[in-house]
Design a protein around this motif. Structure first.
Motif, mmCIF file in Angstrom:
data_model
loop_
_atom_site.group_PDB
_atom_site.id
_atom_site.type_symbol
_atom_site.label_atom_id
_atom_site.label_comp_id
_atom_site.label_asym_id
_atom_site.label_seq_id
_atom_site.Cartn_x
_atom_site.Cartn_y
_atom_site.Cartn_z
ATOM 1 N N MET A 30 16.517 -6.866 4.405
ATOM 2 C CA MET A 30 16.264 -8.089 3.628
ATOM 3 C C MET A 30 15.465 -7.793 2.360
ATOM 4 O O MET A 30 15.781 -8.319 1.289
ATOM 5 N N VAL A 31 14.449 -6.968 2.469
ATOM 6 C CA VAL A 31 13.617 -6.660 1.298
ATOM 7 C C VAL A 31 14.397 -5.852 0.269
ATOM 8 O O VAL A 31 14.342 -6.132 -0.928
ATOM 9 N N LEU A 32 15.150 -4.863 0.726
ATOM 10 C CA LEU A 32 15.908 -4.026 -0.202
ATOM 11 C C LEU A 32 17.119 -4.747 -0.789
ATOM 12 O O LEU A 32 17.711 -4.260 -1.761
ATOM 13 N N GLU A 33 17.458 -5.888 -0.230
ATOM 14 C CA GLU A 33 18.604 -6.655 -0.737
ATOM 15 C C GLU A 33 18.379 -7.084 -2.188
ATOM 16 O O GLU A 33 19.331 -7.198 -2.966
ATOM 17 N N THR A 34 17.135 -7.294 -2.570
ATOM 18 C CA THR A 34 16.850 -7.815 -3.905
ATOM 19 C C THR A 34 16.737 -6.729 -4.960
ATOM 20 O O THR A 34 17.123 -6.931 -6.105
ATOM 21 N N ARG A 35 16.159 -5.544 -4.562
ATOM 22 C CA ARG A 35 15.991 -4.475 -5.544
ATOM 23 C C ARG A 35 15.502 -3.211 -4.854
ATOM 24 O O ARG A 35 15.168 -3.220 -3.684
ATOM 25 N N MET A 36 15.429 -2.120 -5.629
ATOM 26 C CA MET A 36 14.905 -0.850 -5.161
ATOM 27 C C MET A 36 13.387 -0.981 -4.971
ATOM 28 O O MET A 36 12.724 -1.696 -5.721
ATOM 29 N N HIS A 37 12.862 -0.287 -3.939
ATOM 30 C CA HIS A 37 11.418 -0.318 -3.669
ATOM 31 C C HIS A 37 10.913 1.073 -3.339
ATOM 32 O O HIS A 37 11.623 1.875 -2.738
ATOM 33 N N ARG A 38 9.665 1.309 -3.681
ATOM 34 C CA ARG A 38 8.974 2.501 -3.214
ATOM 35 C C ARG A 38 8.501 2.238 -1.790
ATOM 36 O O ARG A 38 8.387 1.096 -1.354
ATOM 37 N N PHE A 39 8.196 3.328 -1.067
ATOM 38 C CA PHE A 39 7.750 3.223 0.320
ATOM 39 C C PHE A 39 6.537 2.306 0.432
ATOM 40 O O PHE A 39 6.488 1.412 1.283
ATOM 41 N N SER A 40 5.548 2.520 -0.431
ATOM 42 C CA SER A 40 4.313 1.720 -0.361
ATOM 43 C C SER A 40 4.579 0.239 -0.632
ATOM 44 O O SER A 40 3.950 -0.631 -0.024
ATOM 45 N N GLU A 41 5.524 -0.067 -1.509
ATOM 46 C CA GLU A 41 5.889 -1.458 -1.774
ATOM 47 C C GLU A 41 6.509 -2.086 -0.535
ATOM 48 O O GLU A 41 6.202 -3.234 -0.187
ATOM 49 N N LEU A 42 7.399 -1.339 0.103
ATOM 50 C CA LEU A 42 8.028 -1.841 1.329
ATOM 51 C C LEU A 42 6.972 -2.133 2.385
ATOM 52 O O LEU A 42 6.989 -3.178 3.029
ATOM 53 N N ARG A 43 6.046 -1.215 2.551
ATOM 54 C CA ARG A 43 5.010 -1.369 3.578
ATOM 55 C C ARG A 43 4.139 -2.591 3.298
ATOM 56 O O ARG A 43 3.778 -3.326 4.208
ATOM 57 N N ARG A 44 3.797 -2.820 2.034
ATOM 58 C CA ARG A 44 2.982 -3.998 1.681
ATOM 59 C C ARG A 44 3.774 -5.295 1.870
ATOM 60 O O ARG A 44 3.222 -6.308 2.293
ATOM 61 N N THR A 45 5.047 -5.252 1.559
ATOM 62 C CA THR A 45 5.882 -6.461 1.622
ATOM 63 C C THR A 45 6.185 -6.870 3.060
ATOM 64 O O THR A 45 6.225 -8.058 3.370
ATOM 65 N N ILE A 46 6.389 -5.888 3.928
ATOM 66 C CA ILE A 46 6.755 -6.163 5.316
ATOM 67 C C ILE A 46 5.483 -6.143 6.152
ATOM 68 O O ILE A 46 5.020 -5.094 6.595
ATOM 69 N N GLY A 47 4.924 -7.299 6.359
ATOM 70 C CA GLY A 47 3.670 -7.407 7.102
ATOM 71 C C GLY A 47 3.781 -6.868 8.514
ATOM 72 O O GLY A 47 4.731 -7.150 9.237
ATOM 73 N N GLY A 48 2.784 -6.031 8.901
ATOM 74 C CA GLY A 48 2.694 -5.563 10.274
ATOM 75 C C GLY A 48 3.407 -4.265 10.597
ATOM 76 O O GLY A 48 3.236 -3.742 11.692
ATOM 77 N N VAL A 49 4.199 -3.733 9.682
ATOM 78 C CA VAL A 49 4.922 -2.496 9.980
ATOM 79 C C VAL A 49 3.993 -1.298 9.755
ATOM 80 O O VAL A 49 3.277 -1.236 8.756
ATOM 81 N N SER A 50 4.013 -0.371 10.690
ATOM 82 C CA SER A 50 3.209 0.840 10.539
ATOM 83 C C SER A 50 3.962 1.819 9.637
ATOM 84 O O SER A 50 5.184 1.733 9.472
ATOM 85 N N GLU A 51 3.229 2.766 9.090
ATOM 86 C CA GLU A 51 3.840 3.785 8.248
ATOM 87 C C GLU A 51 4.896 4.557 9.036
ATOM 88 O O GLU A 51 5.987 4.827 8.544
ATOM 89 N N ARG A 52 4.572 4.883 10.275
ATOM 90 C CA ARG A 52 5.495 5.647 11.135
ATOM 91 C C ARG A 52 6.786 4.872 11.403
ATOM 92 O O ARG A 52 7.887 5.426 11.308
ATOM 93 N N MET A 53 6.660 3.594 11.753
ATOM 94 C CA MET A 53 7.857 2.799 12.059
ATOM 95 C C MET A 53 8.708 2.564 10.816
ATOM 96 O O MET A 53 9.943 2.577 10.889
ATOM 97 N N LEU A 54 8.064 2.363 9.680
ATOM 98 C CA LEU A 54 8.821 2.174 8.448
ATOM 99 C C LEU A 54 9.585 3.440 8.097
ATOM 100 O O LEU A 54 10.772 3.392 7.759
ATOM 101 N N ALA A 55 8.919 4.589 8.212
ATOM 102 C CA ALA A 55 9.583 5.865 7.914
ATOM 103 C C ALA A 55 10.764 6.084 8.856
ATOM 104 O O ALA A 55 11.856 6.483 8.421
ATOM 105 N N GLN A 56 10.575 5.818 10.131
ATOM 106 C CA GLN A 56 11.643 6.005 11.110
ATOM 107 C C GLN A 56 12.811 5.057 10.831
ATOM 108 O O GLN A 56 13.974 5.456 10.874
ATOM 109 N N THR A 57 12.495 3.802 10.527
ATOM 110 C CA THR A 57 13.538 2.809 10.244
ATOM 111 C C THR A 57 14.333 3.211 9.009
ATOM 112 O O THR A 57 15.574 3.143 9.006
ATOM 113 N N LEU A 58 13.642 3.650 7.969
ATOM 114 C CA LEU A 58 14.333 4.090 6.756
ATOM 115 C C LEU A 58 15.226 5.295 7.040
ATOM 116 O O LEU A 58 16.350 5.375 6.530
ATOM 117 N N GLN A 59 14.759 6.217 7.872
ATOM 118 C CA GLN A 59 15.578 7.382 8.231
ATOM 119 C C GLN A 59 16.832 6.952 8.986
ATOM 120 O O GLN A 59 17.930 7.460 8.730
#
Length: 123
Positions: A30-59
């Motif tokens: 949903m977040v990437l649907e609007t535009r390109m994001h850096r990892f830190s932007e994604l993490r700030r935008t998606i409340g509650g996601v840990s760095e580890r889970m975000l990295a795994q999900t992106l992979q």
């Protein structure tokens, strides 16, 4: 294989379903649907996601061909994520589900409270 068979236990489509419809998978799409994001932007935008889970999900989403990881050759490292055309299609589908949930949340919460009250009355 022409088409996946989600109901078949050994079908690889189940892995894709798991990746796309996990809590974090839906939100990343949903977040990437609007535009390109850096990892830190994604993490700030998606409340509650840990760095580890975000990295795994992106992979996962990258391995499924839904997300592109763009690494810029600069110091410090600069990495951005965007949806592929396939990812754009997937994001539109999960967006429909997410919209339905947000619109119908009051009804779902009322139903949940009703079931809880019915359960409490039988105890």
């Amino acid at each position: 294989m022409q088409r996946g068979q989600l109901l078949a236990a050994a079908c690889p489509s189940r892995e894709v379903l798991k990746h796309m419809t996990s809590r974090w998978g839906v939100l990343v799409l949903m977040v990437l649907e609007t535009r390109m994001h850096r990892f830190s932007e994604l993490r700030r935008t998606i409340g509650g996601v840990s760095e580890r889970m975000l990295a795994q999900t992106l992979q996962w989403l990258e391995s499924d061909g839904l997300v592109d990881r763009i690494a810029h050759d600069v110091v410090p490292p600069h990495v951005e994520y965007r949806l592929t055309p396939l990812g754009q299609e997937a994001a539109a589908k999960v967006r429909g589900l997410a919209d339905w949930i947000e619109i119908n949340l009051p009804r779902v919460l009322r139903a949940r409270a009703l079931r809880r009250d019915e359960y409490a009355a039988t105890r």
